[in-house]
Write a protein that holds these residues in place. Sequence first.
Motif, short mmCIF file in Angstrom:
data_model
loop_
_atom_site.label_atom_id
_atom_site.label_comp_id
_atom_site.label_asym_id
_atom_site.label_seq_id
_atom_site.Cartn_x
_atom_site.Cartn_y
_atom_site.Cartn_z
N GLY A 60 -23.64 14.55 -26.38
CA GLY A 60 -24.32 13.59 -25.53
C GLY A 60 -24.07 12.14 -25.88
N ALA A 61 -23.46 11.90 -27.06
CA ALA A 61 -23.20 10.52 -27.48
C ALA A 61 -22.03 9.93 -26.70
N ARG A 62 -22.09 8.64 -26.47
CA ARG A 62 -20.99 7.93 -25.81
C ARG A 62 -20.00 7.49 -26.88
N ILE A 63 -18.73 7.85 -26.70
CA ILE A 63 -17.72 7.42 -27.66
C ILE A 63 -17.22 6.03 -27.26
N PRO A 64 -16.57 5.30 -28.17
CA PRO A 64 -16.09 3.96 -27.83
C PRO A 64 -15.17 3.98 -26.62
N SER A 65 -15.19 2.90 -25.88
CA SER A 65 -14.36 2.77 -24.69
C SER A 65 -12.90 2.60 -25.06
N GLU A 66 -12.02 2.70 -24.09
CA GLU A 66 -10.60 2.47 -24.33
C GLU A 66 -10.38 1.06 -24.90
N HIS A 67 -11.08 0.09 -24.34
CA HIS A 67 -10.94 -1.29 -24.82
C HIS A 67 -11.37 -1.38 -26.28
N GLN A 68 -12.50 -0.77 -26.64
CA GLN A 68 -13.00 -0.81 -28.01
C GLN A 68 -12.05 -0.10 -28.97
#
Length: 250
Positions: free
Chosen positions: A37-45
């Motif tokens: 359920g956690a959001r992983i870092p974005s492509e930009h990050q």
Amino acid sequence: MSKTPTQMLNPRSPLPLYHQLAELLAGRIRGGEFPPGARIPSEHQLAAAFAIGRPTARQAIDVLVRRGLVVRRRGSGTYVRPPRREVDLFSLDGTSASFHRKGLAVESRIITPLALKKVGAAGGNPFAGGEAYFLERLTCVEALPVLIETLFLHAGLFAGLADLDLEGRSLSAIAEERYFLRPNGGRQSFQIAYLDARRARHLQVSPETPVLAVTRLLHFPQAPNGVFSELYCRTDQFVFTQNIGGPGDA
């Protein structure tokens, strides 16, 4: 990102950078740094943190999506998927029994009514050139369509089957209680397949989505090759397993 990761990717490695990043992120998912359920870092990050281009970060996330570890949500981000539940679908007790043993709500619905039909020259079907009862049903687990099963049943062993109301009932239970039939062996083969438009609609997937196809043959003491079935299984919610060895649920 909680760590300084620029040293973690090796541009001299024969392993592509996107693959290295995918393995690193997968390890952090398995280790609990990114829980379900956690959001992983974005492509930009990711690109900024690892000093790589966004296309490389996108390829790494694509790998995780194909592995079923994360899911993209349009306009929101990429999230860790809950682990898929493991079900021993292929016991001799029938397809629904394995889900019931996990405490899951199961519903089977007939999508092609039972009929005695002439069987064409289909590869591997023991009833080819003769007659067999044919039935097609959809199994939903907790309201989600999970598998389609087509069944060919020995017309002699299952005489009078067409007179019964089969909706929502376990075929393995009917075979045992009414016909005193319990399989004593069988054979299964596995491959990847793609569904036609009708079956894809029933499983709520696209025809381009690969599914697990299982060809199954059950033997009975009264007659070998008593039941021939083909199962088409979604694998995005469950991991389908098969126990090896031992009687009963093997």
